[in-house]
Design a protein around this motif. Structure first.
Motif, PDB file in Angstrom:
ATOM      1  N   LEU A 237      -1.545   7.832 -16.115  1.00  0.00           N
ATOM      2  CA  LEU A 237      -1.985   6.357 -15.864  1.00  0.00           C
ATOM      3  C   LEU A 237      -0.976   5.982 -14.898  1.00  0.00           C
ATOM      4  CD1 LEU A 237      -3.699   4.334 -17.304  1.00  0.00           C
ATOM      5  CD2 LEU A 237      -1.570   3.640 -18.799  1.00  0.00           C
ATOM      6  N   TYR A 238       0.393   6.196 -14.928  1.00  0.00           N
ATOM      7  CA  TYR A 238       1.252   5.775 -13.650  1.00  0.00           C
ATOM      8  C   TYR A 238       0.651   6.200 -12.285  1.00  0.00           C
ATOM      9  CZ  TYR A 238       5.270   4.679 -16.364  1.00  0.00           C
ATOM     10  OH  TYR A 238       6.365   4.115 -17.155  1.00  0.00           O
ATOM     11  N   ARG A 239      -0.036   7.319 -12.098  1.00  0.00           N
ATOM     12  CA  ARG A 239      -0.397   7.695 -10.954  1.00  0.00           C
ATOM     13  C   ARG A 239      -1.707   6.878 -10.691  1.00  0.00           C
ATOM     14  NH1 ARG A 239      -0.916  13.508 -11.420  1.00  0.00           N
ATOM     15  NH2 ARG A 239      -2.626  13.609 -12.475  1.00  0.00           N
ATOM     16  N   VAL A 240      -2.737   6.716 -11.630  1.00  0.00           N
ATOM     17  CA  VAL A 240      -3.914   5.730 -11.350  1.00  0.00           C
ATOM     18  C   VAL A 240      -3.485   4.236 -10.893  1.00  0.00           C
ATOM     19  CG1 VAL A 240      -5.926   4.865 -12.382  1.00  0.00           C
ATOM     20  CG2 VAL A 240      -5.431   7.471 -12.915  1.00  0.00           C
ATOM     21  N   VAL A 241      -2.525   4.034 -11.565  1.00  0.00           N
ATOM     22  CA  VAL A 241      -2.036   2.570 -11.325  1.00  0.00           C
ATOM     23  C   VAL A 241      -1.445   2.530 -10.050  1.00  0.00           C
ATOM     24  CG1 VAL A 241      -0.388   0.775 -12.070  1.00  0.00           C
ATOM     25  CG2 VAL A 241      -1.742   1.806 -13.881  1.00  0.00           C
ATOM     26  N   ALA A 242      -0.483   3.580  -9.639  1.00  0.00           N
ATOM     27  CA  ALA A 242       0.184   3.523  -8.559  1.00  0.00           C
ATOM     28  C   ALA A 242      -0.772   3.662  -7.094  1.00  0.00           C
ATOM     29  CB  ALA A 242       1.116   4.698  -8.307  1.00  0.00           C
ATOM     30  N   ASN A 243      -1.965   4.547  -7.550  1.00  0.00           N
ATOM     31  CA  ASN A 243      -3.050   4.613  -6.398  1.00  0.00           C
ATOM     32  C   ASN A 243      -3.731   3.363  -6.201  1.00  0.00           C
ATOM     33  OD1 ASN A 243      -1.962   7.382  -5.959  1.00  0.00           O
ATOM     34  ND2 ASN A 243      -3.446   8.168  -6.921  1.00  0.00           N
ATOM     35  N   LEU A 244      -3.815   2.847  -7.400  1.00  0.00           N
ATOM     36  CA  LEU A 244      -4.663   1.516  -7.296  1.00  0.00           C
ATOM     37  C   LEU A 244      -3.988   0.530  -6.464  1.00  0.00           C
ATOM     38  CD1 LEU A 244      -6.546   1.282 -10.572  1.00  0.00           C
ATOM     39  CD2 LEU A 244      -7.666   1.514  -8.479  1.00  0.00           C
ATOM     40  N   CYS A 245      -2.744   0.382  -6.974  1.00  0.00           N
ATOM     41  CA  CYS A 245      -1.967  -0.682  -6.135  1.00  0.00           C
ATOM     42  C   CYS A 245      -1.642  -0.415  -4.589  1.00  0.00           C
ATOM     43  CB  CYS A 245      -0.338  -0.743  -6.960  1.00  0.00           C
ATOM     44  SG  CYS A 245      -0.381  -1.310  -8.668  1.00  0.00           S
ATOM     45  N   THR A 246      -1.411   0.937  -4.443  1.00  0.00           N
ATOM     46  CA  THR A 246      -1.269   1.226  -3.092  1.00  0.00           C
ATOM     47  C   THR A 246      -2.503   0.694  -2.162  1.00  0.00           C
ATOM     48  OG1 THR A 246      -0.005   3.257  -3.626  1.00  0.00           O
ATOM     49  CG2 THR A 246      -0.977   3.333  -1.503  1.00  0.00           C
ATOM     50  N   ASP A 247      -3.796   1.067  -2.720  1.00  0.00           N
ATOM     51  CA  ASP A 247      -4.891   0.548  -2.079  1.00  0.00           C
ATOM     52  C   ASP A 247      -5.013  -0.935  -1.758  1.00  0.00           C
ATOM     53  OD1 ASP A 247      -5.803   3.120  -2.082  1.00  0.00           O
ATOM     54  OD2 ASP A 247      -7.333   2.869  -3.731  1.00  0.00           O
ATOM     55  N   ARG A 248      -4.555  -1.645  -2.832  1.00  0.00           N
ATOM     56  CA  ARG A 248      -4.442  -3.244  -2.661  1.00  0.00           C
ATOM     57  C   ARG A 248      -3.314  -3.487  -1.698  1.00  0.00           C
ATOM     58  NH1 ARG A 248      -6.898  -6.642  -6.853  1.00  0.00           N
ATOM     59  NH2 ARG A 248      -8.605  -4.948  -7.867  1.00  0.00           N
ATOM     60  N   LEU A 249      -2.149  -2.835  -1.854  1.00  0.00           N
ATOM     61  CA  LEU A 249      -1.176  -3.324  -0.591  1.00  0.00           C
ATOM     62  C   LEU A 249      -1.424  -2.922   0.599  1.00  0.00           C
ATOM     63  CD1 LEU A 249       1.963  -1.929  -2.807  1.00  0.00           C
ATOM     64  CD2 LEU A 249       1.598  -4.303  -2.237  1.00  0.00           C
TER      65      LEU A 249
ATOM     66  N   ALA B 195       5.109  14.083 -10.440  1.00  0.00           N
ATOM     67  CA  ALA B 195       3.874  14.571 -11.015  1.00  0.00           C
ATOM     68  C   ALA B 195       2.779  13.220 -10.938  1.00  0.00           C
ATOM     69  CB  ALA B 195       3.820  14.840 -12.600  1.00  0.00           C
ATOM     70  N   ALA B 196       3.412  12.169 -10.923  1.00  0.00           N
ATOM     71  CA  ALA B 196       2.744  10.711 -10.730  1.00  0.00           C
ATOM     72  C   ALA B 196       2.140  10.794  -9.578  1.00  0.00           C
ATOM     73  CB  ALA B 196       3.196   9.851 -11.325  1.00  0.00           C
ATOM     74  N   MET B 197       2.945  10.944  -8.463  1.00  0.00           N
ATOM     75  CA  MET B 197       2.705  10.684  -6.766  1.00  0.00           C
ATOM     76  C   MET B 197       2.284  12.044  -6.350  1.00  0.00           C
ATOM     77  SD  MET B 197       5.837   8.245  -5.807  1.00  0.00           S
ATOM     78  CE  MET B 197       5.188   8.287  -4.133  1.00  0.00           C
ATOM     79  N   GLU B 198       1.979  13.126  -7.067  1.00  0.00           N
ATOM     80  CA  GLU B 198       1.498  14.262  -6.500  1.00  0.00           C
ATOM     81  C   GLU B 198       2.397  14.812  -5.292  1.00  0.00           C
ATOM     82  OE1 GLU B 198      -3.120  14.658  -7.516  1.00  0.00           O
ATOM     83  OE2 GLU B 198      -2.609  12.838  -6.911  1.00  0.00           O
ATOM     84  N   ILE B 199       3.740  14.903  -5.648  1.00  0.00           N
ATOM     85  CA  ILE B 199       4.542  15.439  -4.518  1.00  0.00           C
ATOM     86  C   ILE B 199       5.818  16.345  -5.197  1.00  0.00           C
ATOM     87  CG2 ILE B 199       4.045  13.615  -2.766  1.00  0.00           C
ATOM     88  CD1 ILE B 199       6.496  11.907  -3.822  1.00  0.00           C
TER      89      ILE B 199
END
Lengths: 192, 120
Positions: free
Chosen positions: A80-92, A156-160
């Motif tokens: 969930l952290y990963r999905v939220v982070a990716n969605l936020c990045t898209d918006r930012l 893990a959340a950021m896949e790095i």
């Protein structure tokens, strides 16, 4: 089944119950995870309406993936952290520059008015400075220093790699310090 | 805010951590509505499966699953091959049974038995 009966059940097991049609599991997952997704989105976007959109979208993805969730591969919270982070990045990326005036005042739920005012000023300055960081640095700093995650979980959340997390947070903090120093006069603060 | 404050980022992070964004009840309800709607959709998708397994699935289950089907298929192919191209031992046995010209022999294993019974 009463909700409190599910309090000891893991997120992963609740997801299986959810996929099998258990409405209590849906309520329990909603109470556990939605505030967390919303808080993360708020800290990334600093906009209530946008954060609600992101958290709702992330939770919708969770509901949809539930029947195909592979047990033991990832923690639900990390996913969930990963999905939220990716969605936020898209918006930012879509709306990079938010003026300092557009940054919402934090809710006054602190112990004292003085603390509240001081916290509000610090939070406003922090989010303003965070907004100047590249998205990945901002993500890493928010997850590490505000959400309080450990480096392996952020990795893990950021896949790095964890080394990349350390590098991102270190660079992010250096940039934050520089931005906050630059804003001192603009924000009307003086040494005391 | 002082120079020292700016250098010490923890006071900013601490302040941000203390302020936990609170989701509104309306928003929580919207997410729950999504969840329950998705559950109804999932239940609709699963419903046809409850009609029970098909005939093929029932047959496979009755003979012991797919490994048994593999054994059955191997035996069938082997049987067919033996029929088409029989080994010599099989063809001799088959000839012995099927040859219409073969004589039938009656062997009396106890020839004196009938005589003994007649004499009492």
């Amino acid at each position: 089944m009463a909700l409190d009966a599910l309090s000891d059940v893991s997120d992963e097991a609740l997801l299986v119950l959810f996929a099998n049609g258990d409405a209590d599991a849906a309520r329990s997952l909603n109470l556990r995870l939605t505030p967390r997704a919303f808080a993360q989105a708020m800290r990334m976007l600093n906009n209530r309406a946008e954060a609600e959109d992101v958290a709702q979208e992330a939770m919708m993805r969770l509901w949809k993936i539930a029947p195909d969730w592979r047990q033991g591969e990832a923690k639900v919270t990390t996913w969930l952290y990963r999905v939220v982070a990716n969605l936020c990045t898209d918006r930012l990326r879509r709306q990079r520059s938010v003026g300092i005036d557009a940054i919402a005042e934090p809710a006054d739920d602190s112990a004292s008015v003085v603390d509240g005012v001081q916290d509000a000023a610090r939070i406003k300055a922090l989010y303003s400075a965070l907004d100047e960081l590249p998205e990945r640095q901002r993500q890493a700093v928010v997850l590490r220093h505000i959400e309080g995650l450990g480096n392996p979980e952020i990795a893990a959340a950021m896949e790095i790699s964890t080394e990349a997390v350390e590098s991102l947070t270190a660079r992010g903090k250096r940039a934050l310090s520089a931005h906050l120093k630059g804003r001192r006069e603009e924000l009307g603060y003086s040494d005391d | 805010m002082t120079e020292r404050d700016v250098d010490n980022l923890d006071i900013f992070f601490d302040a941000a951590r203390r302020q936990v964004p609170d989701p509104s009840p309306d928003f929580m309800q919207r997410v729950l509505d999504d969840a329950l709607a998705e559950q109804r959709r999932l239940a609709g998708r699963k419903a046809p499966r409850r009609a029970g397994p098909g005939r093929l699935r029932q047959f496979v289950a009755a003979i012991g699953g797919w490994p048994a089907v593999a054994g059955l298929a191997t035996a069938s192919v082997a049987g067919l091959w033996i029929g088409v191209n029989p080994p010599s031992a099989v063809s001799m046995t088959a000839e012995a049974y099927l040859n219409s010209g073969a004589d039938a022999y009656l062997v009396d294993l106890a020839p004196d038995f009938q005589f003994d019974v007649a004499e009492g």
